[in-house]
Write an enzyme that holds these catalytic residues in place. Structure first.
Site, PDB file in Angstrom:
ATOM      1  N   SER A  74     -11.940 -10.356  46.152  1.00  0.00           N
ATOM      2  CA  SER A  74     -11.248 -10.805  44.946  1.00  0.00           C
ATOM      3  C   SER A  74     -12.122 -11.752  44.147  1.00  0.00           C
ATOM      4  CB  SER A  74      -9.951 -11.527  45.342  1.00  0.00           C
ATOM      5  OG  SER A  74      -9.401 -12.235  44.250  1.00  0.00           O
TER       6      SER A  74
ATOM      7  N   LYS B 286     -10.418 -14.700  51.344  1.00  0.00           N
ATOM      8  CA  LYS B 286     -11.244 -13.589  50.875  1.00  0.00           C
ATOM      9  C   LYS B 286     -12.732 -13.911  51.027  1.00  0.00           C
ATOM     10  CE  LYS B 286      -8.346 -10.385  49.810  1.00  0.00           C
ATOM     11  NZ  LYS B 286      -8.372  -9.108  50.556  1.00  0.00           N
TER      12      LYS B 286
ATOM     13  N   TYR C 277      -5.711 -18.419  49.451  1.00  0.00           N
ATOM     14  CA  TYR C 277      -5.941 -16.985  49.286  1.00  0.00           C
ATOM     15  C   TYR C 277      -7.420 -16.710  49.013  1.00  0.00           C
ATOM     16  CZ  TYR C 277      -6.330 -12.474  47.017  1.00  0.00           C
ATOM     17  OH  TYR C 277      -6.753 -11.226  46.656  1.00  0.00           O
TER      18      TYR C 277
END
Length: 323
Positions: A117, A145, A141
């Site tokens: 991402s 990643k 988050y």
């Protein structure tokens, strides 16, 4: 090749599964169905219900389907949820990946494509984000990643696995209405949701150092993203491919929030003015990809524009939400 697609019944995963099977690739899907919908998949694609945290299940799936490559999309992906539940995000996103990579190495699978991402970059103050832009994620988050990329590269080097990490920018649209995003977490469905409830769209901050004061983002049609996966998977099958490739997936064009809301008003026929509220913490003024490396290494460039993204997403919203 037979490709295992984890999270393949999800919004992005189903598009990837259809793009790959449509191009003649053999595919099997593993999905825990927490967000996946079995009906999104072509009828001839095997679906195994389960988690990437289940080592025994992974071992059986890899062996029974003679898997030779993996496309790993399964992950939790909501920023606010990751802030509230960081241990869950690390357990599922990083722990699930570690379990999968162990199974892949043991099974002798030598091709691995990882869904990353643009969240790995955080909020860099640059005009275009290249793959060399320093990574400094600002939420759990994005951290998971980035940690996932590190783990993929390390496992690839240790076990002779050719790896690719795709850093997505903002995904929107649908190849067909049935495959549309059914959640209300990203900006396009969030605006649709407000309009459907007869409420004005919201813009969070109009005092950023951008041409119209609102945040600027790079949007990619989910069908273009699926085609990028196909291109990356096929690159991994080349006999001389070694090591790792990490590449941005975007259009390289910035669209402001106000421009997007105005376009949504035109497409939906509901051009009511947006309400401007205060800035949200952590929002960068601008986040636009350099897409040059994807063109050079994958032979891929995005072909669909903003109106197609919004119009296709709106058709999907109407199908799923009765608008």
């Amino acid at each position: 090749m037979t490709w295992l697609i984890t999270g393949g019944a999800g919004y992005i995963g189903a598009h990837v599964a259809r793009a790959m099977t449509g191009a003649g690739e053999r595919v099997v899907v593993l999905d825990d169905l927490s967000a996946g919908v079995p009906g999104r998949l072509p009828a001839d694609v095997p679906l195994v219900a389960g988690s990437a945290l289940d080592a025994g299940l992974l071992k059986r799936v890899l062996a029974e389907h003679a898997v030779t490559g993996v496309v790993h999309l399964a992950a939790r992906k909501q920023v606010a949820e990751s802030v509230a539940q960081p241990t869950r995000y690390y357990r599922e996103n990083v722990g699930g990946l570690a379990t999968l990579l162990e199974a892949v190495a043991e099974a002798g699978v030598r091709r691995f494509l990882f869904s990353s991402s643009a969240a790995v970059y955080g909020n860099p103050d640059v005009d275009l984000i290249t793959e060399d832009t320093p990574c400094s994620p600002v939420n759990p988050y994005g951290e998971t990643k980035l940690a996932g990329e590190w783990l993929v590269r390390a496992a690839g080097e240790a076990h002779g696995i050719a790896t690719t990490c795709l850093r997505y920018f903002n995904v929107a649209g649908a190849a067909e209405p049935a495959l549309a995003d059914t959640g209300v977490f990203n900006i396009v469905p969030m605006v649709f949701d407000r309009l459907t409830r007869d409420e004005a769209p919201r813009i969070f901050g109009d005092d950023y150092p951008t041409p119209d004061g609102t945040c600027v983002r790079d949007y990619i049609h989910v069908a273009d993203l699926a085609e990028a996966h196909l291109a990356a998977a096929r690159r991994l099958t080349a006999p001389d491919v070694r090591g790792d490739l990490t590449v941005n997936i975007g259009r390289g064009e910035g669209v402001s929030v106000r421009e997007l809301v105005t376009l949504i008003g035109k497409v939906t026929g509901d051009p009511r003015p947006a309400l401007v509220e205060g800035r949200r913490p952590g929002d960068a003024p601008r986040a636009v990809a350099s897409a040059a490396l994807a063109a050079r290494e994958l032979g891929w460039t995005a072909s669909r524009g903003m109106r197609e993204m919004v119009a296709s997403a709106w058709r999907g919203w109407q199908l799923h939400h009765g608008g």
